[in-house]
Scaffold this motif. Sequence first.
Motif, PDB file in Angstrom:
ATOM      1  N   ASP A   2      -0.387   5.191   6.301  1.00  0.00           N
ATOM      2  CA  ASP A   2      -0.611   6.482   5.666  1.00  0.00           C
ATOM      3  C   ASP A   2      -1.323   7.408   6.644  1.00  0.00           C
ATOM      4  O   ASP A   2      -1.602   7.051   7.785  1.00  0.00           O
ATOM      5  CB  ASP A   2      -1.376   6.326   4.357  1.00  0.00           C
ATOM      6  CG  ASP A   2      -2.747   5.675   4.542  1.00  0.00           C
ATOM      7  OD1 ASP A   2      -3.361   5.866   5.606  1.00  0.00           O
ATOM      8  OD2 ASP A   2      -3.199   4.990   3.617  1.00  0.00           O
ATOM      9  N   THR A   5      -4.447   6.412   8.721  1.00  0.00           N
ATOM     10  CA  THR A   5      -4.216   5.658   9.944  1.00  0.00           C
ATOM     11  C   THR A   5      -3.863   6.591  11.087  1.00  0.00           C
ATOM     12  O   THR A   5      -4.345   6.442  12.221  1.00  0.00           O
ATOM     13  CB  THR A   5      -3.083   4.639   9.731  1.00  0.00           C
ATOM     14  OG1 THR A   5      -3.397   3.833   8.586  1.00  0.00           O
ATOM     15  CG2 THR A   5      -2.916   3.754  10.945  1.00  0.00           C
ATOM     16  N   TYR A 132      -1.837  -2.352   9.883  1.00  0.00           N
ATOM     17  CA  TYR A 132      -2.040  -1.148   9.070  1.00  0.00           C
ATOM     18  C   TYR A 132      -0.863  -0.873   8.131  1.00  0.00           C
ATOM     19  O   TYR A 132      -0.754   0.214   7.589  1.00  0.00           O
ATOM     20  CB  TYR A 132      -2.254   0.059   9.993  1.00  0.00           C
ATOM     21  CG  TYR A 132      -3.172  -0.273  11.147  1.00  0.00           C
ATOM     22  CD1 TYR A 132      -4.550  -0.407  10.959  1.00  0.00           C
ATOM     23  CD2 TYR A 132      -2.660  -0.515  12.423  1.00  0.00           C
ATOM     24  CE1 TYR A 132      -5.383  -0.765  12.001  1.00  0.00           C
ATOM     25  CE2 TYR A 132      -3.493  -0.872  13.471  1.00  0.00           C
ATOM     26  CZ  TYR A 132      -4.848  -0.992  13.258  1.00  0.00           C
ATOM     27  OH  TYR A 132      -5.676  -1.354  14.295  1.00  0.00           O
ATOM     28  N   GLN A 133      -0.016  -1.883   7.915  1.00  0.00           N
ATOM     29  CA  GLN A 133       1.214  -1.686   7.158  1.00  0.00           C
ATOM     30  C   GLN A 133       1.124  -2.376   5.797  1.00  0.00           C
ATOM     31  O   GLN A 133       1.025  -3.602   5.716  1.00  0.00           O
ATOM     32  CB  GLN A 133       2.399  -2.245   7.965  1.00  0.00           C
ATOM     33  CG  GLN A 133       3.740  -2.118   7.300  1.00  0.00           C
ATOM     34  CD  GLN A 133       4.038  -0.723   6.831  1.00  0.00           C
ATOM     35  OE1 GLN A 133       4.210  -0.493   5.628  1.00  0.00           O
ATOM     36  NE2 GLN A 133       4.075   0.220   7.747  1.00  0.00           N
ATOM     37  N   ASP A 134       1.174  -1.580   4.716  1.00  0.00           N
ATOM     38  CA  ASP A 134       1.008  -2.167   3.386  1.00  0.00           C
ATOM     39  C   ASP A 134       2.326  -2.606   2.747  1.00  0.00           C
ATOM     40  O   ASP A 134       2.332  -3.138   1.635  1.00  0.00           O
ATOM     41  CB  ASP A 134       0.256  -1.199   2.458  1.00  0.00           C
ATOM     42  CG  ASP A 134       1.030   0.090   2.195  1.00  0.00           C
ATOM     43  OD1 ASP A 134       2.110   0.273   2.805  1.00  0.00           O
ATOM     44  OD2 ASP A 134       0.554   0.901   1.385  1.00  0.00           O
ATOM     45  N   GLN A 135       3.462  -2.407   3.438  1.00  0.00           N
ATOM     46  CA  GLN A 135       4.752  -2.903   2.960  1.00  0.00           C
ATOM     47  C   GLN A 135       5.437  -3.648   4.117  1.00  0.00           C
ATOM     48  O   GLN A 135       6.453  -3.206   4.657  1.00  0.00           O
ATOM     49  CB  GLN A 135       5.620  -1.748   2.466  1.00  0.00           C
ATOM     50  CG  GLN A 135       5.013  -1.017   1.274  1.00  0.00           C
ATOM     51  CD  GLN A 135       5.914   0.095   0.759  1.00  0.00           C
ATOM     52  OE1 GLN A 135       7.132  -0.030   0.754  1.00  0.00           O
ATOM     53  NE2 GLN A 135       5.309   1.178   0.340  1.00  0.00           N
ATOM     54  N   ARG A 167     -12.809  -5.230   9.061  1.00  0.00           N
ATOM     55  CA  ARG A 167     -12.489  -4.483   7.835  1.00  0.00           C
ATOM     56  C   ARG A 167     -13.579  -3.448   7.541  1.00  0.00           C
ATOM     57  O   ARG A 167     -13.286  -2.311   7.165  1.00  0.00           O
ATOM     58  CB  ARG A 167     -12.347  -5.459   6.670  1.00  0.00           C
ATOM     59  CG  ARG A 167     -11.947  -4.822   5.361  1.00  0.00           C
ATOM     60  CD  ARG A 167     -11.568  -5.878   4.358  1.00  0.00           C
ATOM     61  NE  ARG A 167     -10.223  -6.384   4.575  1.00  0.00           N
ATOM     62  CZ  ARG A 167      -9.777  -7.538   4.108  1.00  0.00           C
ATOM     63  NH1 ARG A 167     -10.580  -8.340   3.439  1.00  0.00           N
ATOM     64  NH2 ARG A 167      -8.531  -7.907   4.319  1.00  0.00           N
ATOM     65  N   PRO A 176      -7.279   1.897   6.512  1.00  0.00           N
ATOM     66  CA  PRO A 176      -7.000   0.582   5.923  1.00  0.00           C
ATOM     67  C   PRO A 176      -6.537  -0.405   6.975  1.00  0.00           C
ATOM     68  O   PRO A 176      -5.918  -0.032   7.972  1.00  0.00           O
ATOM     69  CB  PRO A 176      -5.876   0.880   4.918  1.00  0.00           C
ATOM     70  CG  PRO A 176      -5.206   2.092   5.451  1.00  0.00           C
ATOM     71  CD  PRO A 176      -6.283   2.910   6.122  1.00  0.00           C
ATOM     72  N   PHE A 178      -5.071  -4.749   7.366  1.00  0.00           N
ATOM     73  CA  PHE A 178      -4.576  -5.910   6.631  1.00  0.00           C
ATOM     74  C   PHE A 178      -4.569  -7.139   7.538  1.00  0.00           C
ATOM     75  O   PHE A 178      -4.408  -7.027   8.758  1.00  0.00           O
ATOM     76  CB  PHE A 178      -3.155  -5.637   6.111  1.00  0.00           C
ATOM     77  CG  PHE A 178      -3.071  -4.428   5.220  1.00  0.00           C
ATOM     78  CD1 PHE A 178      -3.271  -4.532   3.856  1.00  0.00           C
ATOM     79  CD2 PHE A 178      -2.808  -3.175   5.760  1.00  0.00           C
ATOM     80  CE1 PHE A 178      -3.207  -3.412   3.035  1.00  0.00           C
ATOM     81  CE2 PHE A 178      -2.739  -2.054   4.950  1.00  0.00           C
ATOM     82  CZ  PHE A 178      -2.940  -2.173   3.583  1.00  0.00           C
ATOM     83  N   TYR A 180      -3.411 -11.625   7.781  1.00  0.00           N
ATOM     84  CA  TYR A 180      -2.326 -12.491   7.349  1.00  0.00           C
ATOM     85  C   TYR A 180      -2.612 -13.969   7.627  1.00  0.00           C
ATOM     86  O   TYR A 180      -3.275 -14.316   8.599  1.00  0.00           O
ATOM     87  CB  TYR A 180      -1.023 -12.125   8.082  1.00  0.00           C
ATOM     88  CG  TYR A 180      -0.598 -10.693   7.887  1.00  0.00           C
ATOM     89  CD1 TYR A 180       0.354 -10.342   6.932  1.00  0.00           C
ATOM     90  CD2 TYR A 180      -1.152  -9.668   8.678  1.00  0.00           C
ATOM     91  CE1 TYR A 180       0.747  -9.021   6.760  1.00  0.00           C
ATOM     92  CE2 TYR A 180      -0.760  -8.348   8.508  1.00  0.00           C
ATOM     93  CZ  TYR A 180       0.188  -8.030   7.553  1.00  0.00           C
ATOM     94  OH  TYR A 180       0.574  -6.719   7.383  1.00  0.00           O
TER      95      TYR A 180
END
Length: 215
Positions: A2, A5, A132-135, A167, A176, A178, A180
């Motif tokens: 978004d 970022t 930084y990728q939510d999908q 974070r 944001p 993320f 994994y």
Amino acid sequence: MDRRTERYFDQHAAQFDSIYHGGRPLQRAFNRLARQAIYERFAITFEHSEPLAGRTVLDVGCGSGRYAVEFARRGAARVVGLDYAAGMLALAADYARDNGVADRCQFIQGDFTTRQLDERFDVAIAIGVFDYQDQPVEFMRRLKESCRGKVIASFPGRSLIRMPLRRFRYWLGNCPVFFYRESEVRHIGEQAGFQKVEIIPIRSSGTGFVLVGTV
């Protein structure tokens, strides 16, 4: 990604680029100690990209162009770097020019998820992008669609110490981030539909994974 970022990396472009060129002696020493994973994933990316002579490369989230320029230096015929942040792209253009490969590097500002690309590349990379990728599955599918050879992407691991610290640091910058598990990275590759998925763990500082997907 978004706009938070985009703003974050536009504002911190020079700071991130200094990880690769070293900066002052104390900063170089810190980077080598605390950010070893960044150098490790750099080596893994090029190991799995060969041979590069005459090939085309797409670098999504190219940042300051460190990977893109290295691809060109190693013989890639054409490298397209795509990034949100204008500040990063300005550094990338300068870096390509300084290394004599500006004629084989094209840097584009834009959103990979919506920008129409009129060609498929031999190699497509996304290094430091899935942070930084939510999908992630949708993003990986689009990477696969843009490639006719190999897709190489990095994913930060769920480190017990570094993850909460990072974070919090990014939260202060309103960006944001993320993390994994290995099973999640494999699931992303499998859902994207690759013929073969290889997951390479990064054991050094920060931990993480490199996914190599064969189209």
